[in-house]
Design a protein around this motif. Structure first.
Motif, PDB file in Angstrom:
ATOM      1  N   GLY A  92      -4.109  -8.310   2.081  1.00  0.00           N
ATOM      2  CA  GLY A  92      -4.242  -7.336   1.259  1.00  0.00           C
ATOM      3  C   GLY A  92      -4.629  -7.325  -0.048  1.00  0.00           C
ATOM      4  N   ASP A 128      -6.351  -6.920  -1.963  1.00  0.00           N
ATOM      5  CA  ASP A 128      -6.965  -5.829  -3.123  1.00  0.00           C
ATOM      6  C   ASP A 128      -6.173  -4.555  -3.342  1.00  0.00           C
ATOM      7  OD1 ASP A 128      -9.180  -7.201  -3.903  1.00  0.00           O
ATOM      8  OD2 ASP A 128      -9.990  -7.711  -2.121  1.00  0.00           O
ATOM      9  N   SER A 129      -4.748  -4.714  -2.725  1.00  0.00           N
ATOM     10  CA  SER A 129      -4.450  -3.820  -2.675  1.00  0.00           C
ATOM     11  C   SER A 129      -3.591  -3.523  -4.274  1.00  0.00           C
ATOM     12  CB  SER A 129      -2.737  -3.643  -1.365  1.00  0.00           C
ATOM     13  OG  SER A 129      -2.250  -4.810  -2.106  1.00  0.00           O
ATOM     14  N   LEU A 150       0.005  -2.879  -4.549  1.00  0.00           N
ATOM     15  CA  LEU A 150       0.547  -3.981  -4.375  1.00  0.00           C
ATOM     16  C   LEU A 150       0.542  -5.137  -4.948  1.00  0.00           C
ATOM     17  CD1 LEU A 150       4.055  -4.351  -4.471  1.00  0.00           C
ATOM     18  CD2 LEU A 150       3.615  -4.426  -1.946  1.00  0.00           C
ATOM     19  N   LEU A 164      -8.998 -12.219   5.697  1.00  0.00           N
ATOM     20  CA  LEU A 164      -7.629 -12.432   6.438  1.00  0.00           C
ATOM     21  C   LEU A 164      -7.526 -10.872   6.741  1.00  0.00           C
ATOM     22  CD1 LEU A 164      -5.647 -12.960   8.888  1.00  0.00           C
ATOM     23  CD2 LEU A 164      -3.962 -13.168   6.636  1.00  0.00           C
ATOM     24  N   CYS A 188       0.791  -6.650   2.678  1.00  0.00           N
ATOM     25  CA  CYS A 188       0.605  -5.483   2.038  1.00  0.00           C
ATOM     26  C   CYS A 188      -0.492  -5.347   2.510  1.00  0.00           C
ATOM     27  CB  CYS A 188       0.000  -6.016   0.088  1.00  0.00           C
ATOM     28  SG  CYS A 188       1.468  -6.626  -0.775  1.00  0.00           S
ATOM     29  N   THR A 237      -3.364   3.072   4.566  1.00  0.00           N
ATOM     30  CA  THR A 237      -3.264   3.843   3.926  1.00  0.00           C
ATOM     31  C   THR A 237      -3.425   5.672   3.530  1.00  0.00           C
ATOM     32  OG1 THR A 237      -3.528   2.859   1.095  1.00  0.00           O
ATOM     33  CG2 THR A 237      -1.703   1.919   2.244  1.00  0.00           C
ATOM     34  N   ILE A 274       6.246  -4.084   4.119  1.00  0.00           N
ATOM     35  CA  ILE A 274       6.025  -2.734   3.736  1.00  0.00           C
ATOM     36  C   ILE A 274       6.705  -1.296   4.320  1.00  0.00           C
ATOM     37  CG2 ILE A 274       6.135  -1.864   0.922  1.00  0.00           C
ATOM     38  CD1 ILE A 274       6.653  -4.844   0.871  1.00  0.00           C
ATOM     39  N   SER A 275       6.733  -0.863   4.026  1.00  0.00           N
ATOM     40  CA  SER A 275       6.815   0.528   5.121  1.00  0.00           C
ATOM     41  C   SER A 275       6.948   1.602   3.807  1.00  0.00           C
ATOM     42  CB  SER A 275       7.947   0.261   6.593  1.00  0.00           C
ATOM     43  OG  SER A 275       7.748   1.618   7.311  1.00  0.00           O
ATOM     44  N   THR A 276       7.263   2.958   4.712  1.00  0.00           N
ATOM     45  CA  THR A 276       7.487   4.222   4.135  1.00  0.00           C
ATOM     46  C   THR A 276       8.683   5.559   3.914  1.00  0.00           C
ATOM     47  OG1 THR A 276       5.884   6.002   3.583  1.00  0.00           O
ATOM     48  CG2 THR A 276       5.319   4.763   5.688  1.00  0.00           C
ATOM     49  N   ASP A 277       8.702   5.837   2.894  1.00  0.00           N
ATOM     50  CA  ASP A 277       9.602   7.052   2.968  1.00  0.00           C
ATOM     51  C   ASP A 277       8.679   8.365   4.343  1.00  0.00           C
ATOM     52  OD1 ASP A 277       7.402   7.197   1.591  1.00  0.00           O
ATOM     53  OD2 ASP A 277       8.375   8.789   0.531  1.00  0.00           O
ATOM     54  N   TYR A 304      -0.313   8.961   9.946  1.00  0.00           N
ATOM     55  CA  TYR A 304      -0.078   7.687   9.186  1.00  0.00           C
ATOM     56  C   TYR A 304       1.489   6.986   8.942  1.00  0.00           C
ATOM     57  CZ  TYR A 304       1.720   5.049   4.740  1.00  0.00           C
ATOM     58  OH  TYR A 304       1.903   3.967   3.781  1.00  0.00           O
ATOM     59  N   LYS A 316       3.069   3.501  11.113  1.00  0.00           N
ATOM     60  CA  LYS A 316       4.358   2.506  10.132  1.00  0.00           C
ATOM     61  C   LYS A 316       5.509   2.325  10.893  1.00  0.00           C
ATOM     62  CE  LYS A 316       3.331   1.151   6.625  1.00  0.00           C
ATOM     63  NZ  LYS A 316       2.480   0.675   5.994  1.00  0.00           N
ATOM     64  N   SER A 352       8.534   4.473  -1.913  1.00  0.00           N
ATOM     65  CA  SER A 352       7.864   6.071  -1.433  1.00  0.00           C
ATOM     66  C   SER A 352       6.764   5.465  -3.023  1.00  0.00           C
ATOM     67  CB  SER A 352       9.206   7.022  -1.413  1.00  0.00           C
ATOM     68  OG  SER A 352       9.766   6.192  -3.036  1.00  0.00           O
ATOM     69  N   TRP A 353       6.067   7.018  -2.983  1.00  0.00           N
ATOM     70  CA  TRP A 353       4.956   7.577  -3.463  1.00  0.00           C
ATOM     71  C   TRP A 353       5.102   6.544  -5.049  1.00  0.00           C
ATOM     72  CZ3 TRP A 353       7.187  12.555  -5.325  1.00  0.00           C
ATOM     73  CH2 TRP A 353       6.686  13.748  -4.377  1.00  0.00           C
TER      74      TRP A 353
HETATM   75  N1  LIG Z   1       0.964   3.798  -2.043  1.00  0.00           N
HETATM   76  C1  LIG Z   1       1.841   4.924  -1.383  1.00  0.00           C
HETATM   77  O1  LIG Z   1       2.574   5.636  -1.778  1.00  0.00           O
HETATM   78  C2  LIG Z   1       3.026   4.435  -0.551  1.00  0.00           C
HETATM   79  C3  LIG Z   1       4.248   4.374  -0.266  1.00  0.00           C
HETATM   80  C4  LIG Z   1       5.058   4.210   0.674  1.00  0.00           C
HETATM   81  C5  LIG Z   1       4.483   2.759   1.224  1.00  0.00           C
HETATM   82  N2  LIG Z   1       3.472   2.380   1.226  1.00  0.00           N
HETATM   83  C6  LIG Z   1       2.754   1.115   1.646  1.00  0.00           C
HETATM   84  O2  LIG Z   1       3.205  -0.485   0.400  1.00  0.00           O
HETATM   85  C7  LIG Z   1       2.014  -1.121   1.146  1.00  0.00           C
HETATM   86  C8  LIG Z   1       0.983  -1.319   0.014  1.00  0.00           C
HETATM   87  O3  LIG Z   1       0.339  -0.516  -0.251  1.00  0.00           O
HETATM   88  P1  LIG Z   1      -0.840   0.413  -1.361  1.00  0.00           P
HETATM   89  O4  LIG Z   1      -0.545   1.607  -2.312  1.00  0.00           O
HETATM   90  O5  LIG Z   1      -0.458  -0.825  -2.874  1.00  0.00           O
HETATM   91  O6  LIG Z   1      -1.803  -0.163  -0.605  1.00  0.00           O
HETATM   92  P2  LIG Z   1      -3.401   0.322  -0.429  1.00  0.00           P
HETATM   93  O7  LIG Z   1      -3.354  -0.216  -3.147  1.00  0.00           O
HETATM   94  O8  LIG Z   1      -3.836   1.200  -0.257  1.00  0.00           O
HETATM   95  O9  LIG Z   1      -3.974  -1.349  -0.235  1.00  0.00           O
HETATM   96  C9  LIG Z   1      -4.134  -0.958   0.932  1.00  0.00           C
HETATM   97  C10 LIG Z   1      -4.820  -2.128   1.243  1.00  0.00           C
HETATM   98  O10 LIG Z   1      -4.764  -3.220   2.061  1.00  0.00           O
HETATM   99  C11 LIG Z   1      -5.725  -4.049   2.886  1.00  0.00           C
HETATM  100  N3  LIG Z   1      -6.380  -3.696   4.379  1.00  0.00           N
HETATM  101  C12 LIG Z   1      -6.681  -2.499   4.650  1.00  0.00           C
HETATM  102  N4  LIG Z   1      -7.213  -2.389   5.930  1.00  0.00           N
HETATM  103  C13 LIG Z   1      -6.897  -4.034   6.109  1.00  0.00           C
HETATM  104  C14 LIG Z   1      -7.297  -5.508   7.551  1.00  0.00           C
HETATM  105  N5  LIG Z   1      -7.567  -4.508   8.835  1.00  0.00           N
HETATM  106  N6  LIG Z   1      -7.328  -6.826   7.100  1.00  0.00           N
HETATM  107  C15 LIG Z   1      -6.583  -6.879   6.360  1.00  0.00           C
HETATM  108  N7  LIG Z   1      -6.347  -6.155   4.969  1.00  0.00           N
HETATM  109  C16 LIG Z   1      -6.551  -4.611   4.971  1.00  0.00           C
HETATM  110  C17 LIG Z   1      -7.053  -3.138   2.295  1.00  0.00           C
HETATM  111  O11 LIG Z   1      -8.554  -3.931   1.703  1.00  0.00           O
HETATM  112  P3  LIG Z   1      -9.989  -2.968   0.811  1.00  0.00           P
HETATM  113  O12 LIG Z   1      -9.386  -2.983  -0.158  1.00  0.00           O
HETATM  114  O13 LIG Z   1     -10.445  -4.439   1.447  1.00  0.00           O
HETATM  115  O14 LIG Z   1      -9.937  -1.980   2.149  1.00  0.00           O
HETATM  116  C18 LIG Z   1      -6.378  -2.614   0.361  1.00  0.00           C
HETATM  117  O15 LIG Z   1      -6.784  -3.967  -0.333  1.00  0.00           O
HETATM  118  C19 LIG Z   1       1.274  -0.438   2.325  1.00  0.00           C
HETATM  119  O16 LIG Z   1       1.602  -0.638   3.517  1.00  0.00           O
HETATM  120  C20 LIG Z   1       1.482   0.866   2.064  1.00  0.00           C
HETATM  121  O17 LIG Z   1       1.650   1.665   3.451  1.00  0.00           O
HETATM  122  C21 LIG Z   1       2.972   2.657  -0.106  1.00  0.00           C
END
Ligand SMILES: NC(=O)c1ccc[n+]([C@@H]2O[C@H](COP(=O)([O-])OP(=O)(O)OC[C@H]3O[C@@H](n4cnc5c(N)ncnc54)[C@H](OP(=O)(O)O)[C@@H]3O)[C@@H](O)[C@H]2O)c1
Length: 281
Positions: A8, A10-11, A13, A37, A61, A65, A102-105, A128, A132, A152-153
């Motif tokens: 991931g 481009d996420s 994180l 991947l 990552c 989401t 990585i998991s979530t609240d 969601y 998770k 979280s958040w």
């Molecule tokens: N954001 C929050 O507030 C939050 C809170 C608690 C936990 N988390 C957890 O923290 C982690 C990171 O979150 P984030 O906010 O950094 O995520 P994010 O910016 O939303 O990015 C998610 C990434 O997952 C990629 N992805 C989606 N489907 C995929 C697949 N089939 N194979 C490979 N990659 C794939 C996307 O790729 P593309 O860009 O190419 O679509 C994107 O780059 C996640 O596990 C999330 O559940 C997030």
């Protein structure tokens, strides 16, 4: 040299990991985007792991989401957050790689009056959160060498997040209303990235589940209010309750995480959320 595969790419994180990677010169990073991947493609996952040779850690990552969209895209969310995680865990098992996931609240229903520990009972309120949680269970079934980090958040200067949404809305509006009856801990993704890399470098830390968020408690209104204060925005901010802002996914009213375990294991002091927000803004 420790070799780390980051999925991931481009996420937000993974972008934060890339921005702090230079502070960890003993680590060799390999980043893979969803195109390079796709975690739901078991053949591609197997081939990528095979082609990379010895990897020590995989930081997953990649995730679905979109919390509200998941309510109508149940299959897609399940495919990525459960099936995809299973593929990654299986590849980690076969190649003796330690998985950091990585998991979530949003695993919690928000009825607690105290911060959630790693042992607290889970009871997700939305799709969601359910996916998770199932992703966590799949990892626990397949692996013993894993770290699951619940956070979280998340916000940062990268990707889409609450901070960036508020800054955009402040340019487009004179007044906005933000929910004041959901409490949690805003977490700077770069702080999380650094902690993940510290965990990789640490010795004698037991595998398992760890909570990590910035310290302190806020509502989304408090978070927005601090964003506008720090960015000198003149926008008028109004408090509303969740029932005045209905969303497809139900969210926990309270999802503060108890971070004692990671603080003691890594001997770290976690920054207060307002301190980290100030740095970003
Ligand atoms: N954001 C929050 O507030 C939050 C809170 C608690 C936990 N988390 C957890 O923290 C982690 C990171 O979150 P984030 O906010 O950094 O995520 P994010 O910016 O939303 O990015 C998610 C990434 O997952 C990629 N992805 C989606 N489907 C995929 C697949 N089939 N194979 C490979 N990659 C794939 C996307 O790729 P593309 O860009 O190419 O679509 C994107 O780059 C996640 O596990 C999330 O559940 C997030």
């Amino acid at each position: 040299m420790i070799t780390i595969l980051v999925t991931g790419k481009d996420s937000q994180l993974a972008q934060c990991i890339q921005s702090v990677a230079a502070n960890f010169p003993n680590f060799n990073f390999i980043y893979k985007s969803s195109r390079e991947l796709d975690i739901t493609n078991v053949v591609q996952v197997t081939e990528v792991f095979k082609s990379l040779g010895q990897i020590d850690f995989c930081i997953n990552c990649a995730a679905y989401t979109a919390v509200d969209r998941a309510e109508s895209e149940v299959e897609k969310a399940y495919k990525i957050n459960v099936e995809g995680v299973k593929n990654i865990a299986q590849a980690c098992f076969e190649n003796q790689v330690t998985l950091i996931h990585i998991s979530t609240d949003f695993l919690f229903d928000g009825t607690s009056l105290n911060p959630y520990t790693e042992e607290s009972e889970t009871n997700p309120l939305n799709v969601y959160g359910e996916t998770k949680l199932k992703g966590e269970l799949v990892i626990q079934e397949l692996l013993s060498n894993y770290f699951i980090i619940r956070t979280s958040w998340l916000y940062s200067e990268f990707g889409n997040n609450f901070l960036k949404t508020m800054l955009r809305l402040a340019k487009e509006n004179d007044e906005i209303s933000v929910v004041n009856d959901q409490l949690g801990s805003p977490t700077y993704a770069k702080d999380l990235a650094e902690v993940i890399l510290k965990l990789i470098g640490a010795k004698n830390v037991s595998y398992g589940i760890y909570n990590y968020s910035n310290s302190g408690v806020a509502s989304w209104y408090d978070f927005a209010s601090e964003i506008f204060r720090l960015s000198n925005s003149k926008i008028k901010l109004k408090r509303i309750n969740t029932n005045q802002y209905p969303t497809p996914a139900i969210r926990p009213k309270y999802s503060v995480l108890d971070t004692t375990k990671i603080e003691e294991s890594l001997r770290i002091e976690i920054p207060y959320w307002k301190e980290s927000l100030r740095k970003v803004i």
